[in-house]
Design an enzyme around this catalytic site. Structure first.
Site, PDB file in Angstrom:
ATOM      1  N   ASP A   1      25.007  19.347  59.629  1.00 19.75           N
ATOM      2  CA  ASP A   1      24.590  20.184  60.743  1.00 19.75           C
ATOM      3  C   ASP A   1      24.960  19.518  62.072  1.00 19.75           C
ATOM      4  OD1 ASP A   1      23.364  22.599  61.395  1.00 19.75           O
ATOM      5  OD2 ASP A   1      21.377  21.704  61.637  1.00 19.75           O
TER       6      ASP A   1
ATOM      7  N   GLU B   1      17.622  33.132  66.874  1.00 19.06           N
ATOM      8  CA  GLU B   1      16.269  32.559  66.772  1.00 19.06           C
ATOM      9  C   GLU B   1      15.584  32.666  68.145  1.00 19.06           C
ATOM     10  OE1 GLU B   1      16.288  28.365  65.867  1.00 19.06           O
ATOM     11  OE2 GLU B   1      14.117  28.259  65.557  1.00 19.06           O
TER      12      GLU B   1
END
Ligand code: ZN
Length: 338
Positions: free
Chosen positions: A141, A205
């Site tokens: 990530d 998000e």
């Protein structure tokens, strides 16, 4: 444990959106602090770090905790504890984000720093496979609000290590979407796909539905959070038509203040619309939940029946990056659970 809780434990589940750093409980943080700090954290001090009320506070807490992950042994300990907790909840497969972006960001002499840490993670993974029967993939990530070249470095490292380490299944982008979307990473995602890496992405998000369109436009195969998709009917149609898996994290969204309550989360809406939704815990130690609890809350807060929870478990394998034969095996197993 009531009947429903026991049923949830028995259901074989895959967790697809889980950050290693976010699984570190206060007690483990104290242990890490004792290794590294001249005046180690007390448990009360460690617990205080986890008390935040918004997304920025969450990012600060994440930073404080990853600061104490310095060497391979720290990562190995954190990964092993994570595996133990997953198995207790009936998780049989997990695809876990490692913030390789953070590993690079905080170390001045970054060359060669990832390999020994990754070796520590692999020791924990192999032990979990051997002793606990848990299968695990890693997702490298990057942090989107660091510089773009920093993200590229993460993805290139994933591509470089993957041939010798097939447990590195893919890449992802986390961090603050309000500061940088997906388009700057377009070419890097294409290169990663060519190297055989699968493409995940946090989108929608803390940002509008347009961020999810942007994530899709760079080839993202799975969308993390996708909270704002609910605002855009044509996006919902697109996600459904293309069977794009959504890695939903309701309690995470409530705790970072981007969703008012579990009951108000679009999980139910997406599920009923036939989207490929999966339920995940994101950073369970930070949010005071875990994957089994998320399934339970789906039942208590949104009325998911046993059969619907079974479908969520089936979705978690359908949406995974496991080989088709393994998916079929798990789906048959789920269907037979009483
Ligand atoms: Zn996440």
């Amino acid at each position: 444990m009531n009947d429903m809780e026991a049923f949830i434990r028995r259901l074989p589940k895959a967790e697809l959106h889980l950050h290693l750093e976010g699984t570190i409980l206060p007690a483990t943080l104290v242990e890490l602090s004792q290794r590294h700090d001249a005046s180690p954290l007390t448990l009360a001090e460690a617990e205080k770090i986890y008390q935040f009320t918004d997304f920025s506070g969450f990012m600060d807490a994440f930073r404080a905790i990853t600061r104490l992950l310095t060497g391979p042994e720290d990562y190995e300990l954190a990964a092993w504890r994570m595996c133990q907790r997953l198995v207790e909840q009936g998780v049989v497969h997990a695809e876990v984000y490692i913030s390789v972006g953070v590993i690079y960001h905080w170390r001045e002499h970054a060359e060669g720093v990832v390999e020994p840490i990754f070796a520590g993670l692999e020791r924990a993974r192999q032990r979990a496979e051997r002793e606990l029967g848990l299968s695990l993939y890693w997702i490298f990530d990057a942090v989107r609000h660091f510089t773009v070249p920093e993200a590229e470095r993460v993805f290139l490292k994933a591509a470089e290590l993957r041939p010798a380490h097939p447990s590195i299944i893919g890449i992802g982008l986390g961090g603050d979407e309000r500061q940088r979307g997906s388009e700057p990473f377009h070419e890097m995602y294409a290169e990663a796909a060519k190297a055989g890496l699968r493409l995940t992405n946090h989108a929608g998000e803390t940002t509008p539905a347009s961020a999810i369109w942007e994530a899709l436009s760079i080839g993202s195969e799975r969308i993390g959070h996708a909270l704002s998709a609910v605002e855009d009917e044509s996006l919902l149609d697109e996600l459904k038509a293309r069977h794009i898996p959504l890695e939903l994290n309701p309690t995470s969204n409530v705790r970072t203040g981007v969703c008012p309550s579990f009951a108000a989360h679009p999980l139910r809406r997406y599920f009923d619309a036939g989207l490929l939704v999966t339920l995940n815990s994101d950073d369970p130690a930070f949010f005071g939940s875990d994957i089994a609890n998320e399934y339970l809350l789906a039942h208590t807060e949104q009325g998911f029946t046993r059969e619907e929870l079974r479908q969520l478990a089936a979705n978690s394998f359908a949406a995974s990056f496991l080989p088709e034969s393994e998916k079929a095996h798990r789906l048959a197993q789920i269907a037979s659970i009483k």
